[in-house]
Every structure is written in structure tokens, then in C-alpha cells.
Design an enzyme around this catalytic site. Structure first.
Site, PDB file in Angstrom:
ATOM      1  N   HIS A  38      -3.748  -4.765  -1.060  1.00  0.00           N
ATOM      2  CA  HIS A  38      -3.510  -5.404   0.228  1.00  0.00           C
ATOM      3  C   HIS A  38      -3.552  -6.925   0.062  1.00  0.00           C
ATOM      4  O   HIS A  38      -4.633  -7.509   0.020  1.00  0.00           O
ATOM      5  CB  HIS A  38      -4.584  -4.972   1.236  1.00  0.00           C
ATOM      6  CG  HIS A  38      -4.452  -3.559   1.683  1.00  0.00           C
ATOM      7  ND1 HIS A  38      -3.687  -3.193   2.762  1.00  0.00           N
ATOM      8  CD2 HIS A  38      -4.984  -2.417   1.183  1.00  0.00           C
ATOM      9  CE1 HIS A  38      -3.754  -1.885   2.924  1.00  0.00           C
ATOM     10  NE2 HIS A  38      -4.526  -1.396   1.982  1.00  0.00           N
ATOM     11  N   GLU A  68      -2.935  -9.128   2.229  1.00  0.00           N
ATOM     12  CA  GLU A  68      -3.503  -9.732   3.439  1.00  0.00           C
ATOM     13  C   GLU A  68      -5.025  -9.706   3.443  1.00  0.00           C
ATOM     14  O   GLU A  68      -5.656 -10.392   4.251  1.00  0.00           O
ATOM     15  CB  GLU A  68      -2.953  -9.030   4.695  1.00  0.00           C
ATOM     16  CG  GLU A  68      -3.548  -7.673   5.008  1.00  0.00           C
ATOM     17  CD  GLU A  68      -2.977  -6.526   4.194  1.00  0.00           C
ATOM     18  OE1 GLU A  68      -3.320  -5.363   4.487  1.00  0.00           O
ATOM     19  OE2 GLU A  68      -2.182  -6.781   3.266  1.00  0.00           O
ATOM     20  N   CYS A  90       0.844  -1.197   0.000  1.00  0.00           N
ATOM     21  CA  CYS A  90       0.000   0.000   0.000  1.00  0.00           C
ATOM     22  C   CYS A  90       0.884   1.254   0.000  1.00  0.00           C
ATOM     23  O   CYS A  90       1.663   1.441  -0.919  1.00  0.00           O
ATOM     24  CB  CYS A  90      -0.989  -0.039   1.166  1.00  0.00           C
ATOM     25  SG  CYS A  90      -2.347   1.159   0.997  1.00  0.00           S
TER      26      CYS A  90
END
Length: 213
Positions: free
Chosen positions: A193, A195, A82
Site C-alpha cells: 500500500h 498510501e 494490493c
């Protein structure tokens, strides 16, 4: 092996750490201790929110110099996420102009406020949600990930590289082609992202754990 998520107070630190723990049995630590960061075998540089605040916190925690040294040495893999991707480039348009770490040539641009797609429909800023990523060139971190796979985004600014050799992935939003995966040597960075990106994101993290640049 130890994977250090660099804790300078910005980004989804523990979410990233949990996702890494899901794909590896190696030691994952969230730390701002310079000795532990130097001693790690892999590094993750996260970031979230305003780039001015991220750069400011790197300086306040006295980690900017260490990160710059690690980038210069390139002796261990580093993954930027990010704003962690944005900071690796030269300068951001945010707040009239913010100098970044300058590791790769490129600028950080803001999506136009009144941006529209090819059909004239207005696109919301920030760009938030799932969007496909087109792999611009091959990279070990793309292994096992389909071309034009979807990843999760939350951002109002995007990277525009100046050297095509550092460009590894793009996403189209409105009429903008954002450079959302960039890299050089032992460093790879993504705007999205991983994750939060389900199977594809976890695969990218797993690839990072096993990457031998």
C-alpha cells in the site's frame, strides 16, 4: 490532468485519493462513472479483501469490461494497488480458483498456512506490516526510492509471475519470494500500500503522476 481512482466499492479509495492529492496539484477524483474514467489521463485500480469479491464487484458495477478495454488499449498510465495488482494476472487460488483479468501472465498463490522462516520460526498469515522490497529491474516508478526500501503490506495471497519481463519487485516472507511489483507497457502494479508507506510510498505515487510511458 485528471487522475481517476476507479470506485467499484473495494479498496482504500479515499486514502489513495488523499495520498495522491498530497503529491500533486492535479485533479484527483474517486468515480465509477464510465465517462469520467474514460476521460481521465491516469487511472488507479485499488483493491482490498477477497479477490472473489473484488472481481464480483467489478462485474456488478459493470466496470470490468471498461477496465479490460483500458488495459488492452494501454493509452494511459494505470496503477494497480494490493488486490488491484492480483486482479491484473490470470488466476487466483482463492476459493478453489478465481479467474482474474488476465492482463499479465501469472498466478496468485496463498502463503502456506504453516509457513516458517529459515530459522524455523513461524510466520503469521496474513503477512502484515513493513517489509523491504527488492527492485528486480529498473522502472520510472522506482526513481528516488532506495533499493530494499520498506513498504507496508497486508495480504494472505501473492503474485507469482510467469514472465520475468513483467517482474519489477520482490519481497521475502518466510521462504516465499513474493512478486510484489509487476508491470507491462503503461501499467504498473504493487501488492503493498503506497498510501500507507510513508515517504517511499508517496514518492512512488509522485513518480506515477509524472510517468510518461
Amino acid at each position: 490532468m485528471t487522475i481517476a481512482v476507479i470506485d467499484y466499492g473495494m479498496g482504500n479509495l479515499h486514502s489513495v485519493a488523499k495520498a495522491l492529492e498530497h503529491v500533486t496539484h492535479e485533479n484527483v477524483v474517486v468515480t465509477r462513472d464510465a465517462r469520467r474514467i474514460n476521460g481521465a489521463t491516469r487511472l488507479v485500480l485499488p483493491g482490498q479483501g477477497a479477490i472473489r469479491d473484488c472481481v464480483g464487484e467489478l462485474e456488478r458495477t459493470e466496470l470490468r469490461g471498461l477496465v479490460e478495454e483500458l488495459l488492452a488499449s494501454q493509452d494511459k498510465p494505470l496503477l494497480g494497488i494490493c488486490v488491484g495488482q492480483q486482479m491484473l494476472h490470470e488466476r487466483s487460488e482463492e476459493n478453489g480458483g478465481i479467474d482474474c483479468l488476465g492482463f499479465m501472465p501469472g498466478q496468485v498463490r496463498r502463503f502456506p498456512a504453516d509457513m516458517r522462516d529459515e530459522s524455523g520460526n513461524r510466520c503469521k498469515v496474513p503477512h502484515m506490516g513493513w517489509n523491504l522490497v527488492h527492485q528486480h529491474q529498473e522502472h520510472p516508478l522506482w526513481q528516488g526510492i532506495d533499493q530494499d526500501e520498506h513498504f507496508y503490506f497486508v495480504h494472505s495471497y501473492y503474485v507469482e509471475v510467469e514472465d520475468d519481463a513483467t517482474l519489477f519487485g520482490t519481497t521475502d516472507y518466510g521462504r516465499v519470494s513474493a512478486h510484489v511489483a509487476t508491470g507491462r507497457d503503461a501499467t504498473f502494479a504493487v501488492q503493498f500500500h503506497p498510501e500507507k508507506s510513508s515517504r517511499a510510498g508517496l514518492r512512488l505515487l509522485e513518480n506515477f503522476v509524472h510517468w510518461m510511458p
